[in-house]
Structures are given as C-alpha cells and as structure tokens.
Design a protein around this motif. Structure first.
Motif, mmCIF file in Angstrom:
data_model
loop_
_atom_site.group_PDB
_atom_site.id
_atom_site.type_symbol
_atom_site.label_atom_id
_atom_site.label_comp_id
_atom_site.label_asym_id
_atom_site.label_seq_id
_atom_site.Cartn_x
_atom_site.Cartn_y
_atom_site.Cartn_z
ATOM 1 N N LEU A 1 22.825 48.635 39.736
ATOM 2 C CA LEU A 1 23.427 48.305 41.023
ATOM 3 C C LEU A 1 24.878 48.796 41.062
ATOM 4 C CD1 LEU A 1 22.049 44.658 41.232
ATOM 5 C CD2 LEU A 1 21.261 46.613 42.590
ATOM 6 N N LEU A 2 25.341 49.108 42.261
ATOM 7 C CA LEU A 2 26.728 49.547 42.402
ATOM 8 C C LEU A 2 27.687 48.472 41.881
ATOM 9 C CD1 LEU A 2 28.864 51.523 43.426
ATOM 10 C CD2 LEU A 2 28.530 50.601 45.737
ATOM 11 N N SER A 3 27.330 47.201 42.072
ATOM 12 C CA SER A 3 28.205 46.123 41.586
ATOM 13 C C SER A 3 28.353 46.192 40.057
ATOM 14 C CB SER A 3 27.668 44.764 42.028
ATOM 15 O OG SER A 3 26.283 44.672 41.802
ATOM 16 N N HIS B 1 33.398 40.961 43.049
ATOM 17 C CA HIS B 1 32.708 39.814 42.453
ATOM 18 C C HIS B 1 31.240 39.799 42.840
ATOM 19 C CE1 HIS B 1 36.751 37.448 42.029
ATOM 20 N NE2 HIS B 1 36.657 38.490 41.227
ATOM 21 N N VAL B 2 30.444 39.106 42.030
ATOM 22 C CA VAL B 2 29.026 38.945 42.338
ATOM 23 C C VAL B 2 28.739 37.449 42.413
ATOM 24 C CG1 VAL B 2 26.654 39.337 41.550
ATOM 25 C CG2 VAL B 2 28.391 41.115 41.236
ATOM 26 N N GLY B 3 28.418 36.979 43.610
ATOM 27 C CA GLY B 3 28.183 35.546 43.783
ATOM 28 C C GLY B 3 26.706 35.209 43.807
ATOM 29 N N CYS B 4 25.894 36.075 44.420
ATOM 30 C CA CYS B 4 24.491 35.710 44.639
ATOM 31 C C CYS B 4 23.539 36.809 44.216
ATOM 32 C CB CYS B 4 24.264 35.381 46.117
ATOM 33 S SG CYS B 4 24.378 36.832 47.189
ATOM 34 N N ALA B 5 24.002 38.053 44.218
ATOM 35 C CA ALA B 5 23.177 39.223 43.889
ATOM 36 C C ALA B 5 21.964 39.380 44.787
ATOM 37 C CB ALA B 5 22.767 39.217 42.417
ATOM 38 N N CYS C 1 30.573 38.366 48.501
ATOM 39 C CA CYS C 1 31.617 38.522 47.477
ATOM 40 C C CYS C 1 31.770 39.969 47.016
ATOM 41 C CB CYS C 1 31.248 37.746 46.214
ATOM 42 S SG CYS C 1 31.609 36.034 46.311
ATOM 43 N N CYS C 2 30.651 40.711 47.025
ATOM 44 C CA CYS C 2 30.604 42.034 46.413
ATOM 45 C C CYS C 2 30.910 43.136 47.414
ATOM 46 C CB CYS C 2 29.213 42.264 45.830
ATOM 47 S SG CYS C 2 27.962 42.360 47.144
ATOM 48 N N THR C 3 31.420 42.767 48.605
ATOM 49 C CA THR C 3 31.626 43.759 49.662
ATOM 50 C C THR C 3 32.613 44.856 49.242
ATOM 51 O OG1 THR C 3 31.234 41.989 51.246
ATOM 52 C CG2 THR C 3 32.201 44.025 52.113
ATOM 53 N N VAL C 4 32.194 46.105 49.383
ATOM 54 C CA VAL C 4 33.057 47.267 49.109
ATOM 55 C C VAL C 4 32.959 48.206 50.314
ATOM 56 C CG1 VAL C 4 32.758 47.128 46.599
ATOM 57 C CG2 VAL C 4 31.170 48.514 47.959
ATOM 58 N N LEU C 5 33.714 49.286 50.275
ATOM 59 C CA LEU C 5 33.563 50.300 51.318
ATOM 60 C C LEU C 5 32.819 51.500 50.739
ATOM 61 C CD1 LEU C 5 37.174 50.436 52.885
ATOM 62 C CD2 LEU C 5 35.254 48.985 53.557
ATOM 63 N N VAL C 6 31.796 51.961 51.455
ATOM 64 C CA VAL C 6 31.132 53.216 51.102
ATOM 65 C C VAL C 6 31.378 54.155 52.282
ATOM 66 C CG1 VAL C 6 28.952 54.360 50.583
ATOM 67 C CG2 VAL C 6 29.368 52.060 49.708
ATOM 68 N N ALA D 1 29.929 47.521 52.770
ATOM 69 C CA ALA D 1 28.543 47.469 52.295
ATOM 70 C C ALA D 1 28.489 46.488 51.136
ATOM 71 C CB ALA D 1 28.076 48.848 51.846
ATOM 72 N N ARG D 2 27.296 45.927 50.920
ATOM 73 C CA ARG D 2 27.076 45.028 49.791
ATOM 74 C C ARG D 2 26.874 45.864 48.529
ATOM 75 N NH1 ARG D 2 28.109 40.857 53.030
ATOM 76 N NH2 ARG D 2 26.412 39.439 53.529
ATOM 77 N N ALA D 3 27.736 45.695 47.509
ATOM 78 C CA ALA D 3 27.553 46.463 46.271
ATOM 79 C C ALA D 3 26.316 45.979 45.515
ATOM 80 C CB ALA D 3 28.793 46.345 45.391
ATOM 81 N N CYS D 4 25.904 44.707 45.740
ATOM 82 C CA CYS D 4 24.733 44.189 45.022
ATOM 83 C C CYS D 4 23.433 44.658 45.646
ATOM 84 C CB CYS D 4 24.769 42.662 44.963
ATOM 85 S SG CYS D 4 24.371 41.851 46.524
ATOM 86 N N LEU D 5 23.496 45.297 46.827
ATOM 87 C CA LEU D 5 22.276 45.793 47.473
ATOM 88 C C LEU D 5 22.278 47.318 47.550
ATOM 89 C CD1 LEU D 5 21.734 43.256 50.423
ATOM 90 C CD2 LEU D 5 20.952 43.126 48.060
ATOM 91 N N THR D 6 23.153 47.934 46.769
ATOM 92 C CA THR D 6 23.248 49.395 46.764
ATOM 93 C C THR D 6 23.044 49.842 45.327
ATOM 94 O OG1 THR D 6 24.921 49.209 48.502
ATOM 95 C CG2 THR D 6 24.747 51.339 47.415
#
Ligand code: FAD
Ligand code: FES
Ligand code: FES
Lengths: 294, 179
Positions: free
Chosen positions: B34-36, B49-53, B59-64, B69-74
């Motif tokens: 995962l990107l996270s 951060h990763v709160g729920c995955a 928590c894991c929001t980044v910019l793509v 975007a959610r880093a835990c869903l990328t």
C-alpha cells in the motif's frame, strides 16, 4: 490489514484490459478507483488472483455527450463527473448523487462505473441510474452488449457482469428542460453510505420514476408510489399526503426482502423511506415548476 | 498467509519510479504494498498516519497529482510516474502554513493522530474554496475522524486560516494598489 498477493496488470487501453481479462482466471478483478475493492482486500474479505488496473486507460477517461445521452467511460472519477458543467446542467441528479458518494478524497479516485459495478445496496448512483433509465455498456473481448440499469442489478454486490466482461461505460439520457428530480437520504455520517434513500425523476410528460436504495439488496422501483405521485396534492407535507405516501410504499414493499441490521431495523428503514419520499417528491415538483417558469 | 508488511525479498517485485515531496524515488516494491506502507516503511515518512486501513478515518490522506487520496486504498505501484505529497511535503505552502498556525492557535488537536489527514483535507478545501462557510467546512472534512477534539476547534481553525489568508490577500492588494 494488508492485502494478499495478486498479479498486477496495468492496462493502457480498454482493448488491452479486455485482452488481459480474457487471459486471466475467474478470480481476476478490475481495479478502478479501489475505494471499495481495496478495503475488502485489506480486510482479506476479497483475495483476487489478479487485478487489471484500468487507471492508465486514457480511452476510458472521457465524458461524451451525443444523441441525447451523456456517457461516462470506466475511468471517469466521481469528482470529475460531479464538477462537469454538462453533467451539472443536464444531469443534475447524477451530479447530486456523486456529491453524496463518499468524501472528496474518495471521490477523487472512485469511479462512476465502479460504484455501479460494485452494486452496494446503500450506494446512491445505482438507484439514480434506475430512476433515470441509464444504460450499461458491457464489453468483453470481441463483443459488446447494452443492458438497461433495471436489469443490471441482481442483488447486494451482484450484477449481471459475467466473467471476462467489464462495464466499459454507462450512459444516462439527458434530462429535458422542465424535468424535476429529488434525491433524499439519511445515514450515520454525512456523505457516507446511506441507511435509506430515494431518487425521484419526474419527466414533463407526467411520467414519474422512483427508486429506493439502502432498504433492499438491490435498487427497488416503487410502481405504486409512482402511480400515486401524480395525484398527490401539490401542497406537499400534510399528514394526509404523508399517509398516502406511506400506504403506497407499504404496497410496494409487500414481500420485499428488507435490509435489517444493527444500524437500522427493517421497520425503521421503511418508515424513514416514507419521510424521505415525501421530501424527494416535494423537491422534484418544485424543481419541475421552476423549470417551467424559466 | 501472514499479516506482515510486503517483504523486500518476495518474488514479484516491480521497480517503482515516483516523486514524493519533490524528490525522485526508485524502489523495488511488491504490487500488494500500500502507498501508506511505502511512505511510512520504505521512505520513513511517518507523518502519514494509518488509523483504520480501510478508507474510513482519513488519517492517511495524501495528495496524488495534487488531489487528496487515501494512501491506505492506493497501491504503491499505482503512483508510478506520479507526484505524491505527504504532510511532510507541505513545507512552505502558504495555505498549509496558515492552517498549521491556526490549528495551534485554535487548539485544534489533542493527541494529533488525525491532524495530518485534517491538514491535507483542509488544504484541498481552501485551495478550491478560499472562503468557506461552516457547513462547507464540515462537509469537506466529513471523511476525517477525530476521536479527541469533537471537531468544533478544527472547524474554527479552518475558518481562522481562511480569514488570515484573506487578510493577507487584502493587504497585498492594498500594497499593489498603493504602488
Ligand atoms: C469512506 C468511504 C465512504 C464511501 N461512501 C460512499 C457513499 O456514500 N456512497 C457510495 O455509493 N459509495 C461510497 N463509497 C464507495 C465508493 O467510494 C467507491 O468508489 C465505489 O463503491 C467503487 O468505485 P471504485 O471506482 O472505487 O471501484 P473499485 O473499488 O476499484 O471496484 C469495486 C468493485 O467493482 C469492480 N469494478 C470496478 N469497475 C469496474 C468496471 N468498469 N467493470 C467491471 N467491474 C468493475 C471491481 O472489480 C470491484 O469488484 C465510500 C467509500 C469510502 C472509502
Ligand atoms: S487509514 Fe486510510 S482512511 Fe483510515
Ligand atoms: S486530536 Fe486525537 S484524534 Fe484528533
């Protein structure tokens, strides 16, 4: 909370994606926005053998308007649809549904076709697609078929997409001037999945199409309520109107497989749907009359 | 089948080329990474951060490519040739600077676990809607969960940042008018 291994195939075009789908086994999946699939993979509730990643398919990234339809390719993001001026002007209920479809960060990646293919009972867009009479463009290598939205959804997380097939695009009929619409939902947190909701499309010819979501496994047309909608008094939320809506809804839900969960009982879902229906119908009427005035 | 992070010795690895916070990176990664995890474990950028995955907490929001975007869903392989920005990369960005000052001033964090995600989401909002009302702020932040603050001070901080950015713009306008 980490996914099992899978084969990752980045596709560059729809043809390449279809070739990859044909060559992979039955457990291969399309990876679109990943906003529903990746949570399931992280929880190991889904373990696809391979992912055919369509994020690089630029030919699936278009919103096209032609011949009275607006068509969204499979890579069009929810946020792109929601911000498109053509969509806001001529498919306002689709724009409204997309705004409710999760949060900005999930809408930046989640796709319009993905929410239809995933077919979550609580999702807004499947019901809107049924209410507006959308059509699904299903492709496999060397073949294409068109399925009306009403025949596409078979149950919770179940559609008529077959192995080897993908939802290449969805198209919605452009809404005529003087068409009214209403979309109402309730849920645990704003912009998240709904506990119950309803989509009303009111065409100028006196045709009303109503579809509920979140209360049955698949989006549910409400024919009795549709027939009653026309002669409901224009004044809206009086107790008498409310009672007639509840009565029509009860007829439509007779024998239906109502969703009953910890978060909301079947009885609550039915009651709140009647309230939401009154609201959505009033909104649709008001919009239809506004459109006439301009 | 273990829940360990993807192993650098695993069979199917790809060469990932991407830009993170302006720095070009090349790493071998498994497709399932995962990107996270890529940010936190491979690049040691632990501000994400990763709160729920599973996409719920933000928590894991980044910019793509400039969009949240959610880093835990990328998957990390999905940012091939793209630009990623994490909270560490906001640095001198004026909107982020105003948000940091306002979060401090308005007491918009307690444990701070959720803060990187809120900063990313709030920055996206203010870059698109410079003067949001409270309702707009609440809707824009609806995908981020904070277990400590009760949100009131977070909403106030975002409004405060918007006001201070507006004041700075007015001042600049005044200066250029005077010239
Ligand atoms: C915090 C959060 C809140 C959310 N809130 C809502 C909400 O309020 N309402 C709502 O409707 N949704 C909501 N969602 C889910 C929504 O964001 C997803 O985007 C959507 O359900 C799936 O779209 P996707 O493009 O991300 O698809 P993916 O996750 O990539 O795919 C989902 C499934 O559909 C299949 N698939 C995708 N595209 C195709 C295709 N073109 N052809 C064939 N199969 C395909 C995949 O193989 C997979 O099985 C939420 C998600 C999160 C994380
Ligand atoms: S860790 Fe990604 S949304 Fe919670
Ligand atoms: S400050 Fe602790 S979770 Fe938000």
């Amino acid at each position: 909370m980490r996914p099992a291994s899978f084969r990752h195939h980045p596709a560059r075009s729809v043809d390449e994606a279809l070739t990859l789908l044909a060559s992979e086994d039955e457990d291969a999946r399309i990876l679109a926005g990943g906003q529903s699939l990746v949570p399931l993979m992280n929880l190991r509730m889904a373990q696809p053998s391979a992912l055919i990643d369509i994020n690089g398919c630029d030919d699936l990234g278009r919103i096209d308007e032609a011949g009275g339809w607006i068509e969204f390719g499979a890579r069009v993001r929810q946020r792109e649809g929601e911000l498109s001026t053509a969509v806001r002007a001529r498919l306002p209920m689709v724009a409204a549904a997309l705004e409710l479809n999760g949060h900005p960060a999930t809408r930046h990646r989640g796709t319009i076709c993905g929410t239809l293919a995933h077919a979550d009972p609580s999702a807004e867009l499947p019901a809107v697609a049924v209410a507006l009479g959308a059509e699904m463009v299903l492709r496999r290598q060397g073949a294409c078929r068109i399925v009306p939205a009403e025949a596409f959804f078979l149950g919770a997380l179940e559609t008529c997409i077959e192995p080897g097939e993908m939802l290449a695009a969805v198209r919605f009929p452009v809404q005529p001037a003087r068409a009214g619409w209403g979309l109402a939902e309730t849920g645990l947190r704003r912009h998240d999945l709904a506990l119950a909701g309803i989509a009303v499309a009111m065409l100028p010819a006196g045709v009303t199409r109503i579809c509920a979501f979140g209360i049955t496994p698949e989006p549910l047309r409400l024919p009795t309520l549709e027939a009653a909608a026309d002669d409901l008094p224009r004044s809206g939320g009086t107790p008498a109107t409310q009672a007639r809506i509840a009565e029509a809804l009860a007829a439509d839900l007779e024998g239906a497989d109502l969703v009953d969960t910890l978060h909301a009982s079947a009885r609550y879902r039915q009651q709140v749907t009647a309230t939401l229906a009154a609201r959505a119908l009033a909104d649709a009427r008001q919009r239809a009359s506004q459109e006439t005035a301009t | 089948m273990t829940d360990t992070p993807p192993d650098a010795n695993a069979a199917d690895r790809r060469l990932l080329r991407t830009t993170v916070n302006g720095i070009a990176r090349q790493e071998l990664v498994e497709p399932r990474m995962l990107l996270s995890d890529f940010l936190r474990r491979t690049l040691h950028l632990t501000g994400t951060h990763v709160g729920c995955a599973h996409g719920v907490c933000g928590c894991c929001t980044v910019l793509v490519d400039g969009a949240t975007a959610r880093a835990c869903l990328t998957f990390a392989v999905q940012v091939q040739d793209r630009e990623v920005q994490s909270v560490e990369g906001l640095g001198e960005d004026p909107i982020a600077a105003a948000l940091r000052a306002s979060f401090h001033e308005c007491h918009a964090l307690q444990c701070g676990y959720c803060t990187p995600g809120f900063l990313m989401a709030a920055r996206q909002l203010l870059s698109e809607t410079p003067e949001p009302d409270e309702e707009t702020i609440r809707v824009a932040l609806s995908g981020n969960i904070c277990r400590c603050t009760g949100y009131v001070n977070i909403v106030r901080a975002v409004r405060h940042a918007a006001d201070s950015l507006a004041a700075a713009r007015d001042q600049q306008q005044g200066l250029s008018d005077a010239r």
